[in-house]
Design a protein around this motif. Structure first.
Motif, short mmCIF file in Angstrom:
data_model
loop_
_atom_site.label_atom_id
_atom_site.label_comp_id
_atom_site.label_asym_id
_atom_site.label_seq_id
_atom_site.Cartn_x
_atom_site.Cartn_y
_atom_site.Cartn_z
N GLU A 50 0.81 -1.22 0.00
CA GLU A 50 0.00 0.00 0.00
C GLU A 50 0.84 1.26 0.00
O GLU A 50 0.34 2.35 -0.28
N HIS A 51 2.14 1.13 0.30
CA HIS A 51 3.04 2.28 0.29
C HIS A 51 3.79 2.40 -1.03
O HIS A 51 4.70 3.21 -1.17
N GLY A 52 3.41 1.59 -2.02
CA GLY A 52 4.00 1.68 -3.34
C GLY A 52 5.34 0.99 -3.46
O GLY A 52 6.09 1.24 -4.40
N VAL A 53 5.66 0.08 -2.52
CA VAL A 53 6.96 -0.59 -2.51
C VAL A 53 6.77 -2.03 -2.96
O VAL A 53 5.93 -2.75 -2.41
N PRO A 54 7.54 -2.51 -3.95
CA PRO A 54 7.43 -3.92 -4.35
C PRO A 54 7.82 -4.84 -3.20
O PRO A 54 8.78 -4.57 -2.48
N MET A 55 7.08 -5.92 -3.07
CA MET A 55 7.40 -6.90 -2.03
C MET A 55 8.69 -7.63 -2.41
O MET A 55 8.88 -8.02 -3.56
N ALA A 56 9.57 -7.79 -1.42
CA ALA A 56 10.81 -8.52 -1.64
C ALA A 56 11.11 -9.32 -0.38
O ALA A 56 10.88 -8.86 0.72
#
Length: 442
Positions: free
Chosen positions: A199-205
């Motif tokens: 939701e914060h615009g960060v790709p999951m890694a």
């Protein structure tokens, strides 16, 4: 074709009650108005363990009952920390006009033409149930702790992913049979998809991914409804769709996209959806490098409408400036905001010792090490140390007052206790005191 409303990540709790209640209540109104045939809540209906008598449980139960009075409802087990096992057991007891089914194990369930739920006895149906209007393939949260106890914590996530991929592929044959029989097929799961965005615009890694889009598509369903990630996003494979509905409301600062629920229309060989936005609260971030300036805050208030918004003010200051932030003034400037959250970060002062100074055997050697590290001249300091070691304080003071260029100067005048002070004596005393203070650092 069946019309399904998908709600996800409601996170009912005391702190979220206003936001969750307003947004979910609006969503239920819209689902009823659109005449949905079934409703799915794809996990995390609650934010944590709640007492049954709490206002959050009462509000959630009331809204689920409103849904059940309109259509059949399927509730999927979400993350255990948010939705402890057993939390959903009370909802089938609400007594609405239509049944509520809780999917807390891997399996399939058919919604029959007459509106009742028929679950599979095993992990899947052997054949398409006669009279089924739609078949749901349910993959609730998987207990990684059980897997970790078997294969080890490091390999647990990978093992879970491999097992789920094999399981999902195993559903392919029955879902293809349902499609051939013109019965719509829908998957419902709660977990993380490789490559999704938070939701914060960060790709999951990381290594905690449970699904890949390939494994989800291998289940053979026409639509796959996902929960767990709070950002709405989707994937398409020749008309077969996977989608996160996203959270029903905005529960954290920094969430950048619209919030809502998904209205699905699913056929045996087609699927489509639309996002219906809910009245989620507005959040604003004001970020300052240094002490928040009152004029800057006032300018931000003029530029951005803060009335009714949830405002977070963040700043970063050095340790010496930490006491100069006027928190009350910031709150006064943002008086029209619904809530103000202050987050200050203090950057500590880093002090380092000269390398090797602790190994020096004498004070003079420590001074030489320090001088090399700082690019300073060590001669005057060494001379003054020698004077401190071998002369009485009165002699040193008289030498300074007598106007000697060096503390170690051995003249009759410098050593004479009765010698009158020179015109520049006061300045030399102050210099000596500063030098003495410098010595104390060692």
């Amino acid at each position: 074709m069946i019309k399904v409303a998908q709600f996800s990540d409601l996170h009912f709790s005391g702190k979220n009650l206003d936001e969750a209640g307003r947004c979910f209540g609006f969503a239920v109104d819209q689902a009823i108005r659109h005449g949905v045939d079934a409703a799915v809540i794809s996990g995390d209906a609650t934010d944590h363990a709640l007492d049954v008598h709490s206002p959050a449980v009462e509000r959630l139960a009331r809204e689920v009952r409103r849904l059940a009075d309109h259509c059949p409802v399927l509730m999927l087990q979400g993350t255990f920390s948010h939705e402890p096992p057993g939390t959903l057991a009370i909802f089938p007891l609400l007594g609405g006009r239509h049944p509520v089914f809780v999917a807390d194990r891997l399996g399939q369930v058919a919604l029959m033409e007459e509106g009742r739920w028929v679950p599979s006895q095993a992990w899947r149906f052997d054949a398409v149930p006669a009279g089924a209007r739609v078949i749901f393939t349910c993959v609730p949260t998987v207990n990684k702790a059980v897997v970790a106890a078997t294969v080890g914590a490091t390999e647990a996530a990978e093992a879970v992913g491999q097992e789920l991929a094999a399981l999902l592929a195993g559903y392919g044959s029955i879902n293809r049979a349902a499609r051939a029989a013109q019965v719509p097929t829908i998957g419902v799961a709660h977990g993380t998809v490789t490559g999704c965005v938070t939701e914060h615009g960060v790709p999951m890694a990381g290594f905690d991914h449970e699904f890949t889009t390939t494994s989800l598509f291998s289940a053979g369903t026409q639509a796959f409804m996902l929960g767990h990630i709070h950002k709405h996003q989707s994937w398409d494979d020749g008309g077969r769709l996977i989608a996160y509905a996203g959270s029903i409301g905005r529960f954290h600062h920094g969430e950048i996209d619209a919030k809502g629920f998904l209205l699905w229309e699913v056929e045996a060989a087609a699927a489509r959806f639309q996002l219906v936005e809910t009245p989620a609260r507005r959040t604003l971030d004001l970020v300052f490098e240094g002490v928040p300036d009152a004029e800057q805050i006032a300018a931000a208030v003029r530029e951005v409408n803060v009335a009714g918004a949830y405002v977070r003010v963040r700043w970063q200051v050095g340790e010496e400036e930490r006491g100069s932030v006027d928190r009350d003034a910031i709150k006064r400037a943002l008086g029209d905001a619904a809530d103000v959250q202050l987050e200050g970060r203090v950057v500590p002062v880093v002090r380092s010792r000269a390398a090797g100074i602790s190994r020096a055997s004498s004070l003079q050697e420590k001074v030489r090490v320090w001088a090399r590290a700082t690019g300073s001249m060590d001669g005057p300091l060494i001379e003054r140390l020698e004077a401190l070691a071998h002369r009485e304080p009165a002699q040193i003071a008289n030498a300074i007052l007598a106007g000697g260029e060096e503390i170690g100067l051995t003249t009759e005048t410098a050593l004479d206790d009765t010698a009158p002070p020179s015109p520049s004596g006061d300045g030399r005393v102050a210099e000596a005191l500063r030098e003495a203070e410098a010595m104390e650092l060692f």
